[in-house]
Design an enzyme around this catalytic site. Structure first.
Site, PDB file in Angstrom:
ATOM      1  N   ARG A  27       0.824  -1.214   0.000  1.00  0.00           N
ATOM      2  CA  ARG A  27       0.000   0.000   0.000  1.00  0.00           C
ATOM      3  C   ARG A  27       0.857   1.262   0.000  1.00  0.00           C
ATOM      4  NH1 ARG A  27      -4.610  -1.675   4.337  1.00  0.00           N
ATOM      5  NH2 ARG A  27      -5.851  -2.971   2.946  1.00  0.00           N
ATOM      6  N   GLU A  39      -1.893  -8.720  -5.073  1.00  0.00           N
ATOM      7  CA  GLU A  39      -3.225  -9.319  -5.204  1.00  0.00           C
ATOM      8  C   GLU A  39      -3.141 -10.787  -5.605  1.00  0.00           C
ATOM      9  OE1 GLU A  39      -5.925  -8.260  -4.086  1.00  0.00           O
ATOM     10  OE2 GLU A  39      -5.322  -6.204  -3.708  1.00  0.00           O
ATOM     11  N   LEU A  82       3.767 -21.162  -2.045  1.00  0.00           N
ATOM     12  CA  LEU A  82       2.522 -20.420  -2.304  1.00  0.00           C
ATOM     13  C   LEU A  82       1.477 -21.304  -2.986  1.00  0.00           C
ATOM     14  CD1 LEU A  82       3.688 -16.885  -3.536  1.00  0.00           C
ATOM     15  CD2 LEU A  82       2.229 -17.360  -1.585  1.00  0.00           C
ATOM     16  N   TYR A 121     -11.528 -10.194 -10.658  1.00  0.00           N
ATOM     17  CA  TYR A 121     -11.140  -9.661  -9.347  1.00  0.00           C
ATOM     18  C   TYR A 121      -9.884  -8.796  -9.457  1.00  0.00           C
ATOM     19  CZ  TYR A 121      -8.927  -9.278  -4.881  1.00  0.00           C
ATOM     20  OH  TYR A 121      -8.278  -8.753  -3.789  1.00  0.00           O
ATOM     21  N   ASP A 139     -13.861 -10.411  -4.003  1.00  0.00           N
ATOM     22  CA  ASP A 139     -13.237 -11.656  -3.540  1.00  0.00           C
ATOM     23  C   ASP A 139     -14.098 -12.235  -2.412  1.00  0.00           C
ATOM     24  OD1 ASP A 139     -12.780  -9.984  -1.415  1.00  0.00           O
ATOM     25  OD2 ASP A 139     -10.632 -10.373  -1.281  1.00  0.00           O
TER      26      ASP A 139
END
Ligand code: SF4
Length: 347
Positions: A27, A39, A82, A121, A139
């Protein structure tokens, strides 16, 4: 859909977000590469875990040009743990396409959707956060918040519902604050309107929330019943010779494509058959050291794995042989198999 009720949440959410937004590394700015990367990582991993991945990834690939040129082995190693490794490959394909456009990202939902691996999204998130477009990013968090605010029992895992909600929410977006509204909704779902024990008493949208008024908060979100996962038994051969373990690369297609693995076969073999199998690989097994069991759950399938640590005399050319330190440092070993190497380190 009650868009009036949704639009009533906009101002209170913006005010609340200004005061309560968490400080997160992605951010710090509204650079599309940063928003996009965070994201796609956040779609599969908790915020706290993503911090480390995000920092490592940016250190290795600070921009789309660097990511576009990253060798695949390094890419998969950075992504290790991940899951959903095809996302990493698609992410690189996307970076290559943006790099080919001179590093300029499309600034509309339609343009973003044309890039590899970008769905509604992610397109909504980038378009609203980076380019101030009135485009919702729906989401699981946003679906849950809206189901509660609207007292809506439509199953949230329906693509049609997601599309309807995306359109309805997009129509409520406040000009000049689109990015903040996207992030405020996500933040509310992550920090206040959580799946269990939502903090309604401190919620900025409480006075517009129908589920709160009707006492139905815990009823939402409604999901369709899930099909039972298929269970597959596998035997994993942890073949050791002079402190090195046999590994091989998986096929370039299918589950965990192109990643590394310990040799393994379908079905649960007994110890004797496992040693015979090791023999058939020309490893000249001399001793069965340990039997161990692990489970790994993919989206549609569950692996029940029996691992046999077998000390061998010969390093068969059928495999690559690596020390545990090398496996840790140089090989993209998916979590299903990483569990075994983690245990081996403790022996
Ligand atoms: Fe969620 Fe409760 Fe806020 Fe309604 S009042 S949006 S259920 S936290």
């Amino acid at each position: 859909m009650d868009t009036h009720r949704l639009s009533q949440t906009v101002q209170p959410l913006l005010v609340w977000f200004q005061a309560h937004a968490r400080t997160l590394p992605w951010r710090a700015d509204r650079e599309p590469y940063h928003v996009w990367l965070s994201e796609i990582m956040l779609q599969q991993t908790r915020v706290e875990a993503v911090r480390g991945y995000y920092a490592r990834f940016l250190a290795a690939a600070p921009d789309v040009f660097a990511l576009a040129a990253l060798p695949e082995a390094q890419l998969l190693k950075l992504w290790e743990g991940l899951g959903y490794y095809n996302r990493a490959r698609k992410a690189q394909a996307c970076a290559q396409e943006v790099a080919a456009r001179g590093g300029v990202w499309p600034d509309t939902v339609e343009g973003l959707l044309a890039l590899p691996g970008i769905g509604p999204y992610t397109a909504g998130a980038i378009a609203s956060i980076c380019f101030e477009r009135p485009a919702a990013a729906v989401d699981g968090n946003v679906l849950r918040v809206c189901a509660r605010v609207l007292d809506d029992a439509t199953p949230i895992d329906s693509a049609a519902h997601k599309a309807t909600l995306t359109a309805a929410l997009s129509a409520c977006y406040p000009a000049g604050h689109c990015g903040d509204f996207t992030q405020a909704l996500m933040e509310l779902g992550a920090c206040v309107c959580t799946p269990k024990s939502p903090k309604c008493e401190v919620c900025p949208t409480q006075s517009f929330c129908r589920a709160y008024k009707t006492g139905n908060v815990t009823k939402y979100p409604v999901k369709r019943p899930k099909a039972a996962k298929k269970t597959e038994e596998r035997t994993v051969l942890l073949l050791e010779c002079n402190g090195r373990f046999a590994v091989e690369k998986r096929s370039e297609t299918g589950l965990l494509a192109g990643l590394w693995q310990f040799p393994n076969v379908p079905q649960k073999l007994d110890a004797q058959t496992a040693v015979q199998t090791a023999q058939s690989f020309h490893t000249d097994p001399k001793e069965l050291v340990l039997e161990t069991h692990k489970t790994h759950i993919f989206t549609h399938i569950r692996w029940e794995m029996t691992g046999y640590v077998i000390r061998c005399n010969a390093m068969s050319e059928a495999f690559t042989w690596a020390s545990l330190a090398e496996l840790e440092r140089d090989f993209a070993l998916p979590t299903a198999f990483r569990q075994f190497s983690d245990e081996l380190k403790t022996l």
